[in-house]
Design a protein around this motif. Structure first.
Motif, PDB file in Angstrom:
ATOM      1  N   PHE A 125       0.843  -1.183   0.000  1.00 57.74           N
ATOM      2  CA  PHE A 125       0.000   0.000   0.000  1.00 57.74           C
ATOM      3  C   PHE A 125       0.886   1.244   0.000  1.00 57.74           C
ATOM      4  CE2 PHE A 125      -2.356   3.361   2.192  1.00 57.74           C
ATOM      5  CZ  PHE A 125      -3.475   3.402   1.391  1.00 57.74           C
ATOM      6  N   ASP A 126       0.708   2.056  -1.029  1.00 54.95           N
ATOM      7  CA  ASP A 126       1.540   3.240  -1.202  1.00 54.95           C
ATOM      8  C   ASP A 126       0.900   4.410  -0.465  1.00 54.95           C
ATOM      9  OD1 ASP A 126       2.727   5.552  -2.084  1.00 54.95           O
ATOM     10  OD2 ASP A 126       3.126   4.754  -4.082  1.00 54.95           O
ATOM     11  N   ARG A 127       1.563   4.922   0.545  1.00 58.94           N
ATOM     12  CA  ARG A 127       0.947   5.977   1.356  1.00 58.94           C
ATOM     13  C   ARG A 127       0.908   7.316   0.654  1.00 58.94           C
ATOM     14  NH1 ARG A 127       3.390   5.249   7.338  1.00 58.94           N
ATOM     15  NH2 ARG A 127       2.074   3.542   8.011  1.00 58.94           N
ATOM     16  N   THR A 128       1.826   7.547  -0.261  1.00 58.65           N
ATOM     17  CA  THR A 128       1.820   8.834  -0.934  1.00 58.65           C
ATOM     18  C   THR A 128       0.641   8.948  -1.874  1.00 58.65           C
ATOM     19  OG1 THR A 128       4.198   8.742  -0.869  1.00 58.65           O
ATOM     20  CG2 THR A 128       3.226  10.392  -2.286  1.00 58.65           C
ATOM     21  N   ARG A 129       0.370   7.879  -2.599  1.00 59.92           N
ATOM     22  CA  ARG A 129      -0.694   7.940  -3.602  1.00 59.92           C
ATOM     23  C   ARG A 129      -1.937   7.204  -3.150  1.00 59.92           C
ATOM     24  NH1 ARG A 129       4.193   8.841  -5.762  1.00 59.92           N
ATOM     25  NH2 ARG A 129       4.882   7.011  -4.662  1.00 59.92           N
ATOM     26  N   ASN A 130      -1.928   6.700  -1.916  1.00 58.43           N
ATOM     27  CA  ASN A 130      -3.084   6.033  -1.337  1.00 58.43           C
ATOM     28  C   ASN A 130      -3.641   4.950  -2.242  1.00 58.43           C
ATOM     29  OD1 ASN A 130      -3.171   7.301   1.113  1.00 58.43           O
ATOM     30  ND2 ASN A 130      -4.226   9.081   0.251  1.00 58.43           N
ATOM     31  N   ALA A 131      -2.792   4.056  -2.671  1.00 57.74           N
ATOM     32  CA  ALA A 131      -3.255   2.986  -3.539  1.00 57.74           C
ATOM     33  C   ALA A 131      -2.385   1.757  -3.311  1.00 57.74           C
ATOM     34  CB  ALA A 131      -3.165   3.407  -5.003  1.00 57.74           C
ATOM     35  N   VAL A 132      -2.969   0.609  -3.528  1.00 60.28           N
ATOM     36  CA  VAL A 132      -2.180  -0.613  -3.518  1.00 60.28           C
ATOM     37  C   VAL A 132      -1.566  -0.753  -4.898  1.00 60.28           C
ATOM     38  CG1 VAL A 132      -2.267  -3.098  -3.273  1.00 60.28           C
ATOM     39  CG2 VAL A 132      -3.723  -1.670  -1.862  1.00 60.28           C
ATOM     40  N   ILE A 133      -0.278  -0.985  -4.936  1.00 60.05           N
ATOM     41  CA  ILE A 133       0.400  -0.936  -6.230  1.00 60.05           C
ATOM     42  C   ILE A 133      -0.085  -2.060  -7.144  1.00 60.05           C
ATOM     43  CG2 ILE A 133       2.425   0.230  -5.367  1.00 60.05           C
ATOM     44  CD1 ILE A 133       3.812  -2.504  -5.411  1.00 60.05           C
ATOM     45  N   GLY A 134       0.014  -1.793  -8.435  1.00 61.85           N
ATOM     46  CA  GLY A 134      -0.565  -2.714  -9.396  1.00 61.85           C
ATOM     47  C   GLY A 134       0.344  -3.863  -9.760  1.00 61.85           C
ATOM     48  N   ASN A 135       1.629  -3.667  -9.671  1.00 64.12           N
ATOM     49  CA  ASN A 135       2.573  -4.694 -10.076  1.00 64.12           C
ATOM     50  C   ASN A 135       3.405  -5.070  -8.854  1.00 64.12           C
ATOM     51  OD1 ASN A 135       4.375  -6.332 -11.309  1.00 64.12           O
ATOM     52  ND2 ASN A 135       5.109  -4.831 -12.794  1.00 64.12           N
ATOM     53  N   LYS A 136       2.939  -6.119  -8.134  1.00 66.19           N
ATOM     54  CA  LYS A 136       3.628  -6.452  -6.892  1.00 66.19           C
ATOM     55  C   LYS A 136       4.776  -7.403  -7.118  1.00 66.19           C
ATOM     56  CE  LYS A 136      -0.251  -5.916  -3.817  1.00 66.19           C
ATOM     57  NZ  LYS A 136      -1.093  -6.561  -2.831  1.00 66.19           N
ATOM     58  N   ASP A 137       4.702  -8.129  -8.214  1.00 66.57           N
ATOM     59  CA  ASP A 137       5.668  -9.183  -8.446  1.00 66.57           C
ATOM     60  C   ASP A 137       6.722  -8.673  -9.408  1.00 66.57           C
ATOM     61  OD1 ASP A 137       6.871 -11.577  -8.379  1.00 66.57           O
ATOM     62  OD2 ASP A 137       5.584 -12.459  -9.916  1.00 66.57           O
ATOM     63  N   ILE A 138       7.618  -7.850  -8.915  1.00 63.17           N
ATOM     64  CA  ILE A 138       8.606  -7.234  -9.789  1.00 63.17           C
ATOM     65  C   ILE A 138       9.906  -8.004  -9.681  1.00 63.17           C
ATOM     66  CG2 ILE A 138       9.965  -5.165 -10.191  1.00 63.17           C
ATOM     67  CD1 ILE A 138       7.633  -3.593  -9.046  1.00 63.17           C
ATOM     68  N   SER A 139      10.433  -8.418 -10.826  1.00 60.33           N
ATOM     69  CA  SER A 139      11.757  -9.017 -10.811  1.00 60.33           C
ATOM     70  C   SER A 139      12.658  -8.198 -11.710  1.00 60.33           C
ATOM     71  CB  SER A 139      11.680 -10.453 -11.313  1.00 60.33           C
ATOM     72  OG  SER A 139      11.186 -10.442 -12.625  1.00 60.33           O
ATOM     73  N   LEU A 140      13.891  -8.076 -11.321  1.00 56.91           N
ATOM     74  CA  LEU A 140      14.817  -7.266 -12.087  1.00 56.91           C
ATOM     75  C   LEU A 140      15.838  -8.180 -12.750  1.00 56.91           C
ATOM     76  CD1 LEU A 140      15.393  -4.441  -9.495  1.00 56.91           C
ATOM     77  CD2 LEU A 140      14.123  -4.263 -11.611  1.00 56.91           C
ATOM     78  N   THR A 141      16.055  -7.977 -14.043  1.00 54.83           N
ATOM     79  CA  THR A 141      17.011  -8.790 -14.763  1.00 54.83           C
ATOM     80  C   THR A 141      18.362  -8.103 -14.843  1.00 54.83           C
ATOM     81  OG1 THR A 141      15.118  -9.227 -16.144  1.00 54.83           O
ATOM     82  CG2 THR A 141      17.195 -10.238 -16.807  1.00 54.83           C
ATOM     83  N   TYR A 142      18.332  -6.810 -15.125  1.00 53.36           N
ATOM     84  CA  TYR A 142      19.573  -6.117 -15.444  1.00 53.36           C
ATOM     85  C   TYR A 142      20.105  -5.314 -14.278  1.00 53.36           C
ATOM     86  CZ  TYR A 142      17.935  -7.226 -20.116  1.00 53.36           C
ATOM     87  OH  TYR A 142      17.500  -7.867 -21.230  1.00 53.36           O
ATOM     88  N   LEU A 143      19.303  -5.204 -13.225  1.00 49.14           N
ATOM     89  CA  LEU A 143      19.759  -4.420 -12.085  1.00 49.14           C
ATOM     90  C   LEU A 143      19.633  -5.248 -10.827  1.00 49.14           C
ATOM     91  CD1 LEU A 143      17.797  -2.103 -13.847  1.00 49.14           C
ATOM     92  CD2 LEU A 143      19.379  -0.775 -12.483  1.00 49.14           C
ATOM     93  N   ASP A 144      20.284  -4.750  -9.810  1.00 49.88           N
ATOM     94  CA  ASP A 144      20.339  -5.484  -8.574  1.00 49.88           C
ATOM     95  C   ASP A 144      20.189  -4.466  -7.451  1.00 49.88           C
ATOM     96  OD1 ASP A 144      20.571  -7.617  -7.064  1.00 49.88           O
ATOM     97  OD2 ASP A 144      22.733  -7.925  -7.330  1.00 49.88           O
ATOM     98  N   GLU A 145      19.357  -4.763  -6.501  1.00 49.64           N
ATOM     99  CA  GLU A 145      19.196  -3.803  -5.418  1.00 49.64           C
ATOM    100  C   GLU A 145      20.472  -3.733  -4.605  1.00 49.64           C
ATOM    101  OE1 GLU A 145      16.070  -4.643  -2.749  1.00 49.64           O
ATOM    102  OE2 GLU A 145      16.265  -2.752  -1.685  1.00 49.64           O
ATOM    103  N   ALA A 146      21.012  -2.540  -4.468  1.00 47.02           N
ATOM    104  CA  ALA A 146      22.265  -2.408  -3.729  1.00 47.02           C
ATOM    105  C   ALA A 146      22.026  -1.912  -2.323  1.00 47.02           C
ATOM    106  CB  ALA A 146      23.198  -1.446  -4.462  1.00 47.02           C
ATOM    107  N   TYR A 147      21.145  -0.946  -2.182  1.00 42.49           N
ATOM    108  CA  TYR A 147      20.937  -0.384  -0.851  1.00 42.49           C
ATOM    109  C   TYR A 147      19.590   0.309  -0.809  1.00 42.49           C
ATOM    110  CZ  TYR A 147      21.961   1.854   3.579  1.00 42.49           C
ATOM    111  OH  TYR A 147      21.929   2.224   4.884  1.00 42.49           O
ATOM    112  N   THR A 148      18.883   0.152   0.288  1.00 45.22           N
ATOM    113  CA  THR A 148      17.653   0.885   0.517  1.00 45.22           C
ATOM    114  C   THR A 148      17.726   1.456   1.923  1.00 45.22           C
ATOM    115  OG1 THR A 148      16.366  -0.499  -0.955  1.00 45.22           O
ATOM    116  CG2 THR A 148      15.149   0.698   0.717  1.00 45.22           C
ATOM    117  N   THR A 149      17.390   2.717   2.054  1.00 43.43           N
ATOM    118  CA  THR A 149      17.573   3.373   3.346  1.00 43.43           C
ATOM    119  C   THR A 149      16.482   2.971   4.323  1.00 43.43           C
ATOM    120  OG1 THR A 149      16.374   5.252   2.526  1.00 43.43           O
ATOM    121  CG2 THR A 149      18.760   5.328   2.376  1.00 43.43           C
TER     122      THR A 149
END
Lengths: 323, 773
Positions: free
Chosen positions: B683-707
């Motif tokens: 649930f996105d608090r900024t836009r008050n909506a449940v996101i449409g694409n929950k199953d996101i996979s990344l092929t070319y990028l890799d999560e490095a850091y999230t604050t």
């Protein structure tokens, strides 16, 4: 049932036509269309021509058709507007150097082809549709008027998207503004000439002062914002009341800016009255009244201003006299 | 408020007391102005704010370290990769030189201060200088009393504080001082006609040119003043001396700034000054001829000469523009006249929120009572017109127009509003505190002191009026006087309270450190930006290239010291459009662009967890628009809307949006996150909506850091060998499906079990639990 009947009728007519008139070859059609387009950039269609030129299958040209209802008794004000913009696109295409027989602009009036409207399930006008050279029109081949509007620039952009033909819209320059300016200048000069023996009013500081103040009030009350953003004059709320003041700090109504301008003017007038009343060499009673009026103007209208400001700024803690 | 204090601490006396009062008031104004700008420093820390100040700070630090000449030649390869940026030639160096020289002087005196602290406190210190120069200008135009009022107003008015709080280290902070000081010197030189003052004017103008692009306003306003004076028939040798020396010296000086260069003789913005220079010389010649000719002869010569001169100037400008010797108006200036221009032609200008038109609300917010009273001062200036009051009238009328067109230019309106309100209030107090001299109370004495100041200082109309008035002994009565004075003082008090409130609430947030307040008033500091930038500086190679939207370019360069692709100096639209295109394409198309630009890391701002509205998804449409402007074939704005023309991020959103890079990077793993017991996962608090694409996979990028609060997310771009390597796709896929199913189960479990509210829980791969249903 009735609808079926119409459809059937449409079919029989279509078949009848195609049988009686014989299918024109593609070359002939292109030739006819080009001739028509050179004469008139927007080709007028009726149902028969629509089938003949737009619906006929082997095509190597796209057609952009405006479905509209221009007859006076249809009372479609917006159609006339849209039609003007469409004409502009058509003209720009017709006189552009890249004009070719790959793209034609046409229009179909409801009164001349209501069966086509039914066939395409159109129940509103105006509608802009693109009929590509190959295949049937898809969803995106209809211009989304609600979203992008129907200014000729957006029509041209949409046409470019669909057909990859760039049309530079050439708007005949709008001379009305220039003309108004010239007329105004001429009037001013004429007035000065007529009164050339008595030009004292030009040296009258009161006139200039009033002009300057009027300009300041116009600007500080946000008329420029109105001019750029075009807000509504006022708004009806759900309860049926009329809102004169926009609820948020981000927007404003036109009538609201008028109110604010007059409040500013009242406060300034109060300040001037206050000052003048103490400094003039007049009857004391009169001056006292002026001073009181001035004070009342300043205090009351400033508190009113503050309270309007308070309604718009959520959480603003201060008020003066009025809540 | 300084005024009140000064009122109590003085007694009528000789001239020395008068200057003591003036000194005290100005000093207190300076202190009040300085202190009210410190909210951010006290609440957070001594830190540089926002975006542009970070660049200014970085260049100042570079200049202090490497010296002035190296700074002028500085080629910054850390910005606009792979193009780089010639910093020395593309900045107004006044700001850096100012704080650099302060630092130099202090270190000569053996006072070790870090350059950052000088940068943070520069604008508050200069606000005091602005107050003093406003006082001087108002004193020249009206009276000392009005000057003190104006100084007090400008010290605390929010319209100016908005650009000069501690930490907001930007050009405007010193430019308003330079503006007002130049205007003071100009008025002084018109009044005296001395070469000394006009030389000082052009030197001050030179400082202004070095500090801010807004100098164009001066070089158009002063010629306008001269022109209007000529039309009014107020030509004098004083005016001639003042303008011609100012114009020549100012022109030569302004061309010394590398960024300005030959613009003063090549662009339309500066042509008005040259035209007026020609005109005033023509008028001077005519005056000279007049003294040698009879009156009737002269009349015809005069008109013919005027017409010819005006025609020649106009034609010359038109022809030069036509043949390209003079550049036409630049987009930013043009959009001030044709107000619809920017919106159609330059989306990058229109996208900046400072360039929006101004509502009446912002006028009142920034100026409070002054906006309602300054027309009274304007009125008096027009009624009792002199050469210098013509100037202030023109200043007011033009500034009010520009402020109406652009919120940002409220800054140039604020000083003139303070000056004219000072005039209005001082005139009011003058007459209401005046003629009860015998029985006046202690409170009113200092106001009368200011009164007396006028008599010493200014001759002319004002004084005569007062004599008349004192001769007329019939007064309004002390009740009315007291009432009026109390009411007006009350309103001025409301003004100071308003200023403090606005400063504290609206203009004192550093915007790189956020604060949120709980229901019990407790404060929580969200320091995600610095966390992310610090992570970048510690965990990435020195030469790593970070791609982000241009808003964060200066901050990345300033805090993380990494190479950026685009930054807030938006000089290259096509480069920005390329980044916008990468952000709005799907992953594989974006990867091509990113490899072409050698991107190592991608940084996005995501506010969905804490409800921060200024994040990249909310800015996303501008990226699309700017990308569409350059690549209309590949990016179409309409693809990012739903069929009904809405911009939504939930499951009804358009598929193009749900699969573009920006969406994926913002919402990667977000579908697993349950923020709250009541709301669904993702649930996105900024836009008050449940996101449409929950199953996101990344092929070319890799999560490095999230604050900590997910505000900044950093991704590493994989090298080609990393994803081309044969993996076990079937296995990976299977695991994935399984895990997502388990999440669903977990949700159901969770509802039964109950959880602590408001506690963000990151759900990662977990042990399978017992089946619920």
């Amino acid at each position: 049932m009735v609808r079926w009947y119409y459809l059937l009728l449409a079919f029989t007519i279509a078949i009848g036509f195609s049988e009686s008139k014989k299918e024109l070859t593609q070359g002939e059609r292109v030739q006819q269309l080009t001739d028509a387009a050179i004469k008139k950039p927007i080709i007028n269609l009726n149902s028969e021509k629509f089938r003949q030129f737009v619906k006929a299958t082997p095509r190597n040209y796209s057609v952009v058709v405006m479905f509209t209802a221009l007859a006076a008794n249809r009372q479609c004000g917006i159609c006339r507007h849209a039609s003007d913009e469409f004409q502009l696109v058509g003209n720009s295409w017709r006189y552009s150097p890249s004009f070719s027989n790959k793209l034609f602009f046409a229009m179909l009036d409801f009164d001349e082809g209501s069966d086509i409207f039914q066939q395409l399930h159109l129940n509103s006008a105006p509608v802009f549709m693109h009929f590509p050279a190959k295949g049937k029109p898809k969803k995106l081949d209809t211009l989304e008027i609600q979203r992008v509007g129907f200014s000729s620039e957006s029509i041209a952009r949409w046409v470019a998207e669909r057909t990859e033909i760039q049309i530079r819209v050439f708007r005949p320059p709008n001379y009305t503004g220039l003309l108004a300016l010239v007329v105004l200048l001429a009037m001013v000069v004429g007035l000065l000439y007529l009164r050339k023996n008595n030009l004292d009013f030009l040296y009258n500081s009161t006139t200039w002062g009033l002009i300057a103040l009027a300009f300041v009030f116009v600007m500080t009350s946000g008329q420029m914002w109105n001019h750029i953003r075009g807000p509504p004059f006022l708004q009806k709320t759900q309860g049926g009341n009329i809102a004169y003041i926009h609820g948020s700090s981000q927007g404003q109504f036109i009538v609201e800016t008028y109110i604010i301008a007059s409040l500013y003017a009242a406060v300034s007038l109060g300040m001037v009255l206050l000052t003048e009343s103490a400094g003039k060499r007049e009857d004391v009673g009169k001056r006292r009244i002026f001073a009181m009026v001035g004070l009342a103007l300043v205090v009351f209208f400033f508190s009113l201003l503050l309270s309007i400001f308070r309604t718009k700024a959520q959480g603003y803690p201060y008020s003066f006299l009025l809540k | 408020m300084p005024k009140h204090v000064s009122r109590n601490d003085s007694s009528p006396g000789p001239l020395g007391v008068k200057s003591l009062v003036i000194f005290t008031v100005l000093l207190l104004a300076w202190m009040a102005g300085f202190l009210s700008r410190l909210f951010a420093v006290i609440r957070f820390e001594s830190i540089i704010h926002e975006f542009d100040p970070w660049f200014n700070y970085r260049s100042t630090a570079h200049m202090v370290q490497h010296g002035f000449y190296n700074f002028l030649n500085w080629f910054d390869e850390r910005a606009w990769y792979p193009l780089g940026r010639i910093v020395g030639g593309t900045v107004y160096p006044g700001l850096m030189v100012t704080s650099g020289s302060i630092h130099y002087v202090l270190s000569l005196l053996n006072i070790p201060v870090h350059i950052r602290d000088i940068c943070v406190f520069l604008a508050p210190i200069f606000s005091g200088l602005t107050a003093i120069s406003t006082y001087l200008l108002t004193k020249e135009i009206w009276s000392t009393g009005a000057g003190l009022f104006a100084a007090c107003f400008i010290a605390v008015v929010p319209g100016y504080i908005s650009r000069s709080v501690a930490g907001s280290y930007d050009n405007e902070g010193i430019a308003i001082f330079a503006l007002m000081f130049t205007f003071y010197l100009w008025v002084k030189s018109v009044k005296t006609g001395s070469l000394f003052w006009s030389c000082l004017t052009s030197l001050s103008y030179f400082y202004m040119v070095s500090a801010w692009g807004g100098y164009v306003y001066i070089i158009n306003l002063i010629p306008l003043h001269v022109l209007v004076l000529l039309i009014m028939g107020r030509f004098s040798s004083r005016l001639y001396t003042a303008y011609s020396s100012f114009f020549i010296l100012g022109l030569v000086c302004s061309m010394q700034i590398p960024f300005v260069g030959f613009q003063p003789i090549r662009t339309s913005e500066h042509m008005a000054a040259a035209g007026v220079f020609v005109l005033i010389n023509a008028v001077a010649v005519l005056q000279h001829i007049q003294s040698r000719m009879s009156k009737s002869d002269f009349r015809s010569v005069f008109y013919a000469a005027c017409a010819i001169a005006a025609g020649v100037v106009f034609l010359a400008v038109v022809l030069l523009t036509y043949f390209g010797f003079i550049a036409p108006w630049s987009g930013r200036f043009y959009s001030l006249w044709d107000t619809g221009y920017a919106k159609i032609h330059i989306p990058i200008i229109a996208s900046v929120s400072e360039h929006q038109p101004t509502t009446w609300f912002s006028f009142f917010f920034d100026l409070h009572i002054l906006i309602a009273t300054f027309p009274a001062g304007l009125w008096y200036c027009i009624k009792h017109v002199t050469d210098e009051r013509v100037f202030i009238v023109l200043f007011a009328v033009s500034a009010v127009y520009f402020a109406g067109v652009m919120v940002r230019l409220m800054l140039t309106l604020t000083p003139v509003v303070c000056v004219l309100s000072g005039v209005a209030f001082s005139k009011l107090f003058e007459v209401y505190l005046k003629d009860e001299a015998p029985q006046r109370s202690n409170l009113e004495s200092s106001e009368d002191e200011e009164e007396r100041t006028n008599k010493y200082d200014k001759a002319g109309k004002l004084r005569k009026m007062k004599h008349e008035q004192t001769a007329n002994s019939e007064s309004l009565g002390s009740n009315i006087r007291t009432l009026v004075i109390l009411a007006v003082l009350m309103m001025l008090m409301m003004f100071t309270v308003h200023c403090t409130w606005v400063t504290s609430n609206a203009y004192s947030s550093p915007s790189i450190v956020l604060a949120s307040y709980g229901q019990d008033g407790s404060r929580q500091i969200l320091d995600d930006f610095r966390e992310a930038y610090y992570w970048l500086s510690q965990n990435t190679p020195e030469q790593a290239r970070v791609m982000s939207w241009w808003d964060y370019g200066y901050q990345i360069a300033g805090m993380a010291n990494r190479t950026t692709l685009v930054d807030n100096n938006t000089w290259n639209n096509s480069h920005i459009a390329l980044v916008g295109k990468a952000m709005s394409s799907n992953e594989s198309a974006a990867y091509e662009i990113m490899t072409a630009l050698d991107v190592d890391y991608v940084l996005v701002i995501f506010g969905g967890v804490i409800g921060y509205s200024g994040d990249d998804i909310n800015k996303f449409l501008w990226m699309v628009r700017i990308a569409e402007g350059e690549h209309p074939k590949d990016i179409r704005e309409s693809d990012y809307f739903t069929e009904r023309g809405e911009f939504r991020v939930d499951s009804e959103g358009s598929p193009t949006l749900l699969n573009c890079l920006m969406y994926k990077l913002s919402y990667y793993r977000f579908g697993e996150l349950k923020l709250d017991f009541r709301s669904a996962a993702g649930f996105d608090r900024t836009r008050n909506a449940v996101i449409g694409n929950k199953d996101i996979s990344l092929t070319y990028l890799d999560e490095a850091y999230t604050t900590e609060h997910w505000l900044v997310r950093i991704y590493r771009v994989k090298k080609p060998d990393e994803f081309n390597r044969p993996q076990l796709p079937s296995l990976a896929k299977k695991r994935k499906i399984k895990s997502s199913k388990k999440d669903l189960e977990r949700d159901i479990n969770r509802k039964k079990r109950g959880a602590i509210r408001n506690r963000p829980v990151v759900v990662k791969g977990q042990r399978p639990k017992t089946k619920a249903t």
